[in-house]
Enzyme design. Structure first.
Site, PDB file in Angstrom:
ATOM      1  CD  GLN A  95      -2.857   1.267   2.359  1.00 47.29           C
ATOM      2  OE1 GLN A  95      -2.865   0.393   3.225  1.00 47.29           O
ATOM      3  NE2 GLN A  95      -3.696   2.290   2.374  1.00 47.29           N
ATOM      4  CB  VAL A  97      -2.334   6.030  -2.061  1.00 43.72           C
ATOM      5  CG1 VAL A  97      -3.220   7.247  -1.808  1.00 43.72           C
ATOM      6  CG2 VAL A  97      -1.429   6.265  -3.264  1.00 43.72           C
ATOM      7  CG  HIS A 101      -6.463   2.492  -3.211  1.00 44.67           C
ATOM      8  ND1 HIS A 101      -5.824   3.041  -2.123  1.00 44.67           N
ATOM      9  CD2 HIS A 101      -5.538   1.729  -3.841  1.00 44.67           C
ATOM     10  CE1 HIS A 101      -4.562   2.641  -2.099  1.00 44.67           C
ATOM     11  NE2 HIS A 101      -4.368   1.831  -3.130  1.00 44.67           N
TER      12      HIS A 101
HETATM   13  P1  AMP Z   1      -1.461   0.875  -3.557  1.00 39.82           P
HETATM   14  O1  AMP Z   1      -0.034   0.518  -3.906  1.00 39.82           O
HETATM   15  O2  AMP Z   1      -2.343  -0.312  -3.309  1.00 39.82           O
HETATM   16  O3  AMP Z   1      -1.511   1.901  -2.447  1.00 39.82           O
HETATM   17  O4  AMP Z   1      -2.062   1.545  -4.863  1.00 39.82           O
HETATM   18  C1  AMP Z   1      -1.843   2.881  -5.181  1.00 39.82           C
HETATM   19  C2  AMP Z   1      -2.032   2.990  -6.663  1.00 39.82           C
HETATM   20  O5  AMP Z   1      -2.207   4.343  -6.992  1.00 39.82           O
HETATM   21  C3  AMP Z   1      -0.854   2.476  -7.483  1.00 39.82           C
HETATM   22  O6  AMP Z   1      -1.269   1.403  -8.319  1.00 39.82           O
HETATM   23  C4  AMP Z   1      -0.424   3.696  -8.281  1.00 39.82           C
HETATM   24  O7  AMP Z   1       0.017   3.386  -9.596  1.00 39.82           O
HETATM   25  C5  AMP Z   1      -1.677   4.533  -8.280  1.00 39.82           C
HETATM   26  N1  AMP Z   1      -1.470   5.961  -8.459  1.00 39.82           N
HETATM   27  C6  AMP Z   1      -0.596   6.762  -7.811  1.00 39.82           C
HETATM   28  N2  AMP Z   1      -0.709   8.031  -8.232  1.00 39.82           N
HETATM   29  C7  AMP Z   1      -1.691   8.037  -9.168  1.00 39.82           C
HETATM   30  C8  AMP Z   1      -2.284   9.055  -9.989  1.00 39.82           C
HETATM   31  N3  AMP Z   1      -1.893  10.334  -9.925  1.00 39.82           N
HETATM   32  N4  AMP Z   1      -3.261   8.692 -10.852  1.00 39.82           N
HETATM   33  C9  AMP Z   1      -3.673   7.407 -10.932  1.00 39.82           C
HETATM   34  N5  AMP Z   1      -3.162   6.405 -10.178  1.00 39.82           N
HETATM   35  C10 AMP Z   1      -2.183   6.714  -9.311  1.00 39.82           C
END
Ligand code: AMP
Length: 115
Positions: A95, A97, A101
């Site tokens: 994770q 962010v 999600h």
């Molecule tokens: P996680 O690693 O499960 O926290 O997923 C976060 C996801 O957010 C990753 O797959 C990233 O590629 C995606 N992500 C980060 N920044 C952006 C952005 N500006 N627009 C779209 N996706 C994003």
């Protein structure tokens, strides 16, 4: 004043560009910037819950709604052959962010177990 919004709240507000594919009063969905499959959409609640460990019973309807939206988007994206939904929780799961999600992945054969 410091901007306390999460990255995904900034996307919802239109302050960071995105390829938005779905919005309603509870959540929004947009294409992942680094797709791991031909279809890779993130379904995000408007409520900025940091991670799954922060969920309470009061969030049960919301989480169910995210899954229902994933099912609808999978159909819209033509994923009749199958798809995967994933919540990563915590650094060991990747994770990155801190705003929960649901990943919707499909359009290719998905190996199991995941990495
Ligand atoms: P996680 O690693 O499960 O926290 O997923 C976060 C996801 O957010 C990753 O797959 C990233 O590629 C995606 N992500 C980060 N920044 C952006 C952005 N500006 N627009 C779209 N996706 C994003």
């Amino acid at each position: 004043m410091a901007d306390t919004r999460t990255l995904f709240q900034k996307i919802a507000d239109g302050d960071i560009p995105s390829d938005m594919v779905y919005e309603d009063e509870q959540c929004f969905a947009f294409r992942d910037i680094a797709p791991q499959a031909p279809v890779h959409v993130l379904i995000v609640p408007r409520k900025p819950i940091p991670e799954l460990n922060d969920l309470t019973e009061a969030d049960e309807q919301l989480v169910g709604h995210l899954v229902t939206v994933a099912r609808k988007l999978a159909a819209r994206e033509g994923l009749a052959a199958g798809y995967r939904t994933v919540f990563n929780c915590g650094p060991a799961a990747g994770q990155t962010v801190d705003h929960i999600h649901l990943h919707l992945l499909g359009g290719r054969s998905l190996g199991w177990p995941p990495g």
